[in-house]
Design a protein around this motif. Structure first.
Motif, short mmCIF file in Angstrom:
data_model
loop_
_atom_site.label_atom_id
_atom_site.label_comp_id
_atom_site.label_asym_id
_atom_site.label_seq_id
_atom_site.Cartn_x
_atom_site.Cartn_y
_atom_site.Cartn_z
N ALA A 21 39.60 39.54 32.13
CA ALA A 21 38.65 40.65 31.93
C ALA A 21 39.02 41.86 32.77
CB ALA A 21 37.23 40.19 32.27
N LEU A 22 39.61 41.63 33.94
CA LEU A 22 40.05 42.75 34.78
C LEU A 22 41.14 43.56 34.09
CD1 LEU A 22 40.12 41.16 38.36
CD2 LEU A 22 38.54 42.90 37.50
N PHE A 23 42.10 42.85 33.46
CA PHE A 23 43.12 43.59 32.73
C PHE A 23 42.51 44.31 31.53
CE2 PHE A 23 45.90 44.03 29.10
CZ PHE A 23 46.83 44.91 29.62
N ASP A 24 41.58 43.65 30.84
CA ASP A 24 40.95 44.28 29.69
C ASP A 24 40.22 45.55 30.10
OD1 ASP A 24 41.91 42.18 28.19
OD2 ASP A 24 40.03 41.05 28.25
N ALA A 25 39.62 45.54 31.29
CA ALA A 25 38.96 46.75 31.80
C ALA A 25 39.99 47.85 32.06
CB ALA A 25 38.19 46.43 33.08
N LEU A 26 41.14 47.47 32.64
CA LEU A 26 42.22 48.43 32.85
C LEU A 26 42.72 48.96 31.51
CD1 LEU A 26 44.34 49.91 34.56
CD2 LEU A 26 45.73 47.81 34.49
N HIS A 27 42.81 48.08 30.55
CA HIS A 27 43.23 48.45 29.19
C HIS A 27 42.31 49.53 28.62
CE1 HIS A 27 44.31 46.73 24.93
NE2 HIS A 27 44.71 47.97 25.09
N SER A 81 46.78 40.65 35.91
CA SER A 81 46.11 39.35 35.78
C SER A 81 46.41 38.46 36.97
CB SER A 81 46.54 38.67 34.49
OG SER A 81 46.22 39.46 33.36
N ILE A 82 47.63 38.50 37.48
CA ILE A 82 47.98 37.70 38.65
C ILE A 82 47.20 38.18 39.87
CG2 ILE A 82 49.81 37.17 40.30
CD1 ILE A 82 49.98 35.53 37.78
N LEU A 83 47.11 39.49 40.03
CA LEU A 83 46.34 40.05 41.15
C LEU A 83 44.88 39.62 41.05
CD1 LEU A 83 46.15 41.89 43.63
CD2 LEU A 83 45.78 43.81 42.08
N GLY A 84 44.33 39.70 39.85
CA GLY A 84 42.95 39.29 39.66
C GLY A 84 42.76 37.81 39.92
N THR A 85 43.78 37.02 39.64
CA THR A 85 43.71 35.57 39.90
C THR A 85 43.78 35.29 41.40
OG1 THR A 85 44.80 35.12 37.78
CG2 THR A 85 44.79 33.34 39.41
N LEU A 86 44.68 35.96 42.11
CA LEU A 86 44.86 35.70 43.55
C LEU A 86 43.64 36.08 44.36
CD1 LEU A 86 48.58 36.86 44.02
CD2 LEU A 86 47.70 34.52 43.81
N ILE A 87 42.84 37.00 43.87
CA ILE A 87 41.60 37.36 44.57
C ILE A 87 40.71 36.14 44.79
CG2 ILE A 87 39.43 38.65 44.30
CD1 ILE A 87 41.05 40.87 42.96
N PHE A 88 40.79 35.20 43.87
CA PHE A 88 39.94 34.00 43.96
C PHE A 88 40.34 33.07 45.09
CE2 PHE A 88 38.66 35.45 39.82
CZ PHE A 88 37.34 35.05 39.74
N LEU A 89 41.49 33.32 45.72
CA LEU A 89 41.86 32.53 46.90
C LEU A 89 40.87 32.74 48.04
CD1 LEU A 89 45.74 32.98 46.95
CD2 LEU A 89 44.47 30.86 46.52
N THR A 90 40.11 33.82 47.98
CA THR A 90 39.12 34.08 49.03
C THR A 90 37.88 33.21 48.89
OG1 THR A 90 38.10 35.86 47.73
CG2 THR A 90 39.89 36.48 49.22
N ILE A 158 35.12 38.50 26.92
CA ILE A 158 34.09 38.88 27.88
C ILE A 158 33.94 40.40 27.97
CG2 ILE A 158 33.36 38.75 30.29
CD1 ILE A 158 33.18 36.13 28.73
N PHE A 159 35.06 41.12 28.05
CA PHE A 159 34.97 42.56 28.24
C PHE A 159 34.28 43.23 27.05
CE2 PHE A 159 36.38 46.92 27.68
CZ PHE A 159 36.07 47.46 28.92
#
Length: 374
Positions: A21-27, A81-90, A158-159
């Protein structure tokens, strides 16, 4: 142990869905920047438009843009998408996040191997009417290439569900029947305000049961046919069943060679659910509406057209006082349609939601749903 597996799977799915969804928002943002007053933002937008040159408005692949598409679309999509995925490491443990990263990397490798081609990006002679709601299929994503300012979702929807970008209105041609009625007139007004190009057709003048010659040119010009005419007592069978099915069949036949499927929005009724309730004045109306709903289910399932079944509870019209104004009913209908819903409940009673299950799964021909005796 089983709960650990379930938690692992849910964490991985959530990370995948949100990062998508983060990439779709950027799109969406990249398309908005097309008309930005800032040159740099317009440049970023132009880079993305390489993707639409690779798979054009005609849904044909242009190999000349394959390499540029990889650099300006596929790799940015992957990295976002990878950046958005890595955020979940928090907030999540690392194993489900690694699984999502691995899956995305495998998908990237497969796409690179095919030089940008994948299930959602290939030449198509015709876009089908069966399109996903929650998950994006090739027909759904193809609509983004036909109508680039809508249908932004890539894997999950989702977007578009949140943003209301699953239906193009601006610039499309709409043909509305029953435009002198409460619902039809409100629909015409709202479509025009949204940038739609609206034409109208009147029962008894432009068409009649068995006579649709005057409609052919109007139907040929239309991208979307909206059936909002009808009758509650006088000649209900012809008004609510015969002309509805005949117009849909003619419109579908005329549109079978189009790239995008012909689209139909047809007005149903909660009477489909509760029937005539033993009231003589509702008998003919109920029979005609229930008979059409049975045919409408076939349209709903057909790949030859994109069919939307609009089911309102009573609204105020010349037929009588209702629970909501026609303008409110149209606003609610457009809210769902803009989000890609094919069954469109417009209700304060809740019956239209219950009718969904009858419409999809429990309809069967019955004596009171056949054409009334002459």
């Amino acid at each position: 142990m089983i709960w650990d597996i379930i938690a692992f799977a849910l964490q991985a799915i959530l990370a995948f869905v949100v990062s998508t969804a983060l990439f779709d928002a950027l799109h969406w943002v990249l398309h908005r920047w097309e008309s930005s007053r800032f040159q740099l933002l317009r440049t970023f937008s132009s880079w993305h438009w390489v993707h639409h040159k690779f798979l054009g408005l005609d849904m044909q692949i242009n190999p000349a843009y394959a390499r540029a598409n990889i650099w300006f679309h596929i790799l940015p999509e992957y990295l976002t998408s990878i950046l958005g995925t890595l955020i979940f490491l928090t907030i999540f443990p690392w194993p489900p996040i690694v699984v999502v990263v691995v899956i995305r990397t495998i998908m990237l490798g497969m796409t690179l191997k095919e030089e940008g081609l994948d299930y959602n990006h290939m030449s198509m002679a015709r876009v089908g009417g069966q399109q996903g709601l929650l998950w994006v299929d090739n027909n759904y994503h193809a609509m983004h290439h036909v109508y680039p300012h809508n249908f932004f979702s890539s894997f999950t929807n989702i977007f578009d569900l949140i943003a209301g970008t699953s239906c193009q209105i601006k610039g499309r041609h709409f043909l509305v029947t029953g435009a002198s009625g409460a619902f039809g007139s409100a629909m015409v007004e709202k479509l025009q305000k949204a940038g739609g190009i609206v034409e109208t057709a009147k029962s008894g003048i432009d068409f009649a049961p068995g006579n649709y010659a005057a409609m052919r040119e109007k139907l040929e010009r239309a991208d979307v046919l909206i059936l909002a005419h009808g009758a509650k007592s006088e000649d209900a069978w012809n008004a609510n069943y015969v002309t509805f099915t005949d117009l849909i069949d003619l419109f579908t036949d005329l549109g079978k060679a189009r790239l995008a499927p012909p689209e139909v929005w047809a007005l149903g009724s909660e009477v489909e659910f509760h029937g005539d309730m033993g009231m003589a004045e509702l008998k003919d109306y109920s029979a005609s509406k229930r008979a059409f709903a049975l045919r409408a289910r076939d349209y709903y399932r057909s790949d030859a057209l994109l069919y939307r079944h609009v089911v309102p509870s009573s609204f105020t019209s010349p037929m009588g006082k209702g629970a909501m104004s026609a303008a409110t009913a149209v606003s609610i209908a457009l809210f769902f349609i803009r989000r890609g819903f094919k069954y469109v409940p417009v209700t304060l009673t809740g019956l239209a939601f219950l009718n969904y299950f009858r419409f999809r799964y429990f309809q069967k021909p019955a004596a009171d749903e056949l054409k009334p005796a002459e």
